[in-house]
Design a protein around this motif. Structure first.
Motif, PDB file in Angstrom:
ATOM      1  N   UNK B  64       0.826  -1.200   0.000  1.00 32.80           N
ATOM      2  CA  UNK B  64       0.000   0.000   0.000  1.00 32.80           C
ATOM      3  C   UNK B  64       0.869   1.263   0.000  1.00 32.80           C
ATOM      4  N   UNK B  65       1.913   1.264   0.855  1.00 32.85           N
ATOM      5  CA  UNK B  65       2.774   2.447   0.940  1.00 32.85           C
ATOM      6  C   UNK B  65       3.514   2.674  -0.372  1.00 32.85           C
ATOM      7  N   UNK B  66       4.004   1.577  -0.947  1.00 33.50           N
ATOM      8  CA  UNK B  66       4.727   1.711  -2.217  1.00 33.50           C
ATOM      9  C   UNK B  66       3.788   2.243  -3.305  1.00 33.50           C
ATOM     10  N   UNK B  67       2.534   1.757  -3.286  1.00 30.09           N
ATOM     11  CA  UNK B  67       1.554   2.203  -4.281  1.00 30.09           C
ATOM     12  C   UNK B  67       1.259   3.697  -4.113  1.00 30.09           C
ATOM     13  N   UNK B  68       1.063   4.135  -2.861  1.00 31.70           N
ATOM     14  CA  UNK B  68       0.730   5.535  -2.610  1.00 31.70           C
ATOM     15  C   UNK B  68       1.865   6.457  -3.042  1.00 31.70           C
ATOM     16  N   UNK B  69       3.122   6.012  -2.750  1.00 29.80           N
ATOM     17  CA  UNK B  69       4.271   6.840  -3.138  1.00 29.80           C
ATOM     18  C   UNK B  69       4.420   6.869  -4.659  1.00 29.80           C
ATOM     19  N   UNK B  70       4.208   5.702  -5.277  1.00 29.76           N
ATOM     20  CA  UNK B  70       4.287   5.650  -6.743  1.00 29.76           C
ATOM     21  C   UNK B  70       3.225   6.558  -7.364  1.00 29.76           C
ATOM     22  N   UNK B  71       2.040   6.534  -6.754  1.00 30.40           N
ATOM     23  CA  UNK B  71       0.969   7.398  -7.272  1.00 30.40           C
ATOM     24  C   UNK B  71       1.366   8.868  -7.152  1.00 30.40           C
ATOM     25  N   UNK B  72       1.968   9.215  -6.000  1.00 28.60           N
ATOM     26  CA  UNK B  72       2.376  10.600  -5.784  1.00 28.60           C
ATOM     27  C   UNK B  72       3.472  11.007  -6.765  1.00 28.60           C
TER      28      UNK B  72
END
Lengths: 363, 158
Positions: B64-72
């Motif tokens: 989830x954290x990796x996804x959120x950072x990638x999205x950002x």
């Protein structure tokens, strides 16, 4: 973060969620019948129904010279919204909309109502008028408890229904005005002012009843009704037909069946979403009348005695007009009413959760 | 700074894809960068090693954290999907229970847009699911279970 946005317009409101798809749930307070099915159905407990009995009581709305104690409470008549939806809890699944028997709640996905989407179940309820059978008698319009029916009719021209001749001998006429006062069709106009005396008979209004002729003190009017003298040889039945059409406001209609019940020609056909039973516990009923005020179908009533000394039941139901919505049962302070739904007429759905929700309406 | 981290993620992706046998042109097309940049990356030029170390740490975060950072970092859905799928460690299978009411909240929540509604029930596309569990956590009726499956297969070109 996805957040729902609520917009309030008077008593109506809508809740929107705009993300991958646009979802909008709208509520129309006028149409809401206060049955509480939405509250029981909502899978996330976001809906709360108000005290419907309190809101739907018929209060005096005009000033009256009643007791001062009552008058001072006139401004305390409750005015509230029938349901509230917590927009932070609502997930816009549309179950309340799909199961609302009055269509007061409507979920639109990308602008299209789920009632028009095949994947969502809908009630098989309808109201239809056979225009060929309808004789435009307006009985349904009068009976409809939701004022959902408008009959637009055009009557035949009265002059086409009567035939005759009428003439007045102005030299004999003394302009007394007796004929004008008597004329039931208001077809005669007499001017009495000295110097400008006159009498005019409007042949489009005259029905050749001959009342003027008989009453004239000076025998100035010569008139004959041709139908009386020779029969209806020059009468055109096609010109005697009333034409028009019926407009049903499907938004307000709740398919109670009054129109079908009062229709003398079987032109109205209604099918209902629920089938079931209705029981009144006469011992428990306190005759408060809250159910009568709330019933959207005008199905409940206090019976009237025919002669003095009659023993009457406290409350009665015209079950053929009940839609088994359960609003009365919910608000009855004495638990005197039992509404049971035994069959739900709805289209099929592949979703188990929705099927379960529909089945849960049976009790 | 975010630009450097985004480039570093692309660098790591380049190395990974090259090891899997993709050509420089294929890698350039996948990551939407010039072929010469791919070549530079593979020769270890033009990059801050600090940023690469940082990007490596990011890939070790939970899904989830990796996804959120990638999205950002990337914002664009196709670019997010490319990066997430390259670094995806496992396959995920979404099981949707009968209790699904079809509210579509998961569809809206899913950053990878891996979920769609079919006949009033959520359907989870395993290819795009990155196991972030946002849908499982957000589901109002607890109808979603995301199961992890080990992934030994090489990434296939989509």
């Amino acid at each position: 973060m996805i957040k729902n946005v609520k917009e309030v317009k008077g008593k109506d409101f809508n809740i929107k969620r705009s993300a991958a798809e646009d979802r909008e749930l709208s509520f129309n307070d006028d149409i809401c019948i206060g049955c509480g099915i939405c509250e029981n159905t909502c899978p996330v407990g976001a809906i709360e129904i108000a005290a419907i009995g309190n809101l739907s009581r018929n209060y005096f709305t005009t000033d009256f010279s009643g007791h001062r104690k009552i008058a001072q409470n006139m401004d305390k008549i409750p005015t509230g919204v029938k349901i509230t939806i917590n927009e932070d809890k609502c997930v816009l699944c549309g179950m309340c909309s799909g199961l609302c028997p009055a269509d007061a709640l409507d979920l639109k996905i990308a602008g299209e109502s789920i009632k028009d989407l095949d994947s969502y179940p809908t009630y098989n309820k309808s109201v239809d008028f056979d225009e060929d059978e309808c004789i435009l008698c307006e009985r349904c319009e009068t009976a409809c408890p939701r004022e959902a029916i408008t009959v637009k009719r055009e009557l035949p021209n009265r002059a086409d229904l009567v035939t005759g001749e009428i003439d007045v001998d102005k030299d004999t006429c003394i302009n007394c005005g007796i004929c004008e006062e008597l004329c039931p069709a208001e077809a005669i106009d007499v001017t009495k002012e000295p110097g400008s005396e006159d009498i005019v008979i409007d042949k489009n209004k005259c029905v050749y009843c001959l009342v003027c002729k008989k009453a004239c003190p000076v025998d100035a009017i010569k008139a004959v009704c041709r139908s009386c003298s020779y029969g209806e040889y020059d009468f055109d039945p096609e010109k005697a037909v009333t034409t028009g059409n019926i407009i049903v406001d499907k938004e307000s209609c709740i398919n109670c069946g009054w129109c079908e019940g009062v229709c003398p020609t079987d032109a109205a056909k209604v099918s209902k979403a629920f089938e079931g039973t209705f029981e009144i516990d006469q011992d428990k009923c306190g005759q408060c009348g809250a159910c009568i005020d709330t019933c959207p179908c005008n199905a409940l009533y206090f019976p009237k005695s025919q002669k003095s000394g009659d023993m009457l039941p406290t409350l009665e139901i015209r079950e053929e007009y009940c839609i088994h919505c359960g609003a009365c049962e919910k608000l009855c302070p004495n638990e005197a009413l039992t509404v049971k739904r035994t069959k739900i007429n709805a289209t099929a759905t592949n979703s188990k959760a929705w099927q379960d929700a529909i089945n849960a309406l049976k009790n | 700074m975010p630009k450097h981290i985004a480039s570093s993620l692309k660098y790591l992706a380049t190395i990974k894809l090259r090891k899997q046998g993709f050509s420089q042109q294929q890698i350039a097309d996948d990551l939407d960068i010039d072929r010469s940049t791919v070549s530079h990356y593979l020769n270890g030029r033009n990059l801050s090693w600090n940023s690469i170390e940082f990007a490596k740490t990011l890939t070790k975060l939970n899904n989830k954290d990796f996804l959120l950072i990638t999205q950002a970092l990337f914002k664009d859905l196709d670019k997010i999907r490319t990066i997430i799928l390259i670094f995806k460690k496992n396959e995920y299978k979404g099981i949707v229970d009968d209790s699904c009411i079809g509210c579509g909240l998961c569809v809206d929540l899913c950053i990878m847009e891996a979920i769609s509604l079919n006949a009033l029930t959520a359907q989870i596309n395993s290819f795009y699911c990155c196991g972030c569990l946002t849908c499982e956590e957000g589901c109002p009726t607890n109808s979603i279970k995301i199961l992890e499956e080990n992934n030994d297969q090489k990434r296939e070109r989509s």
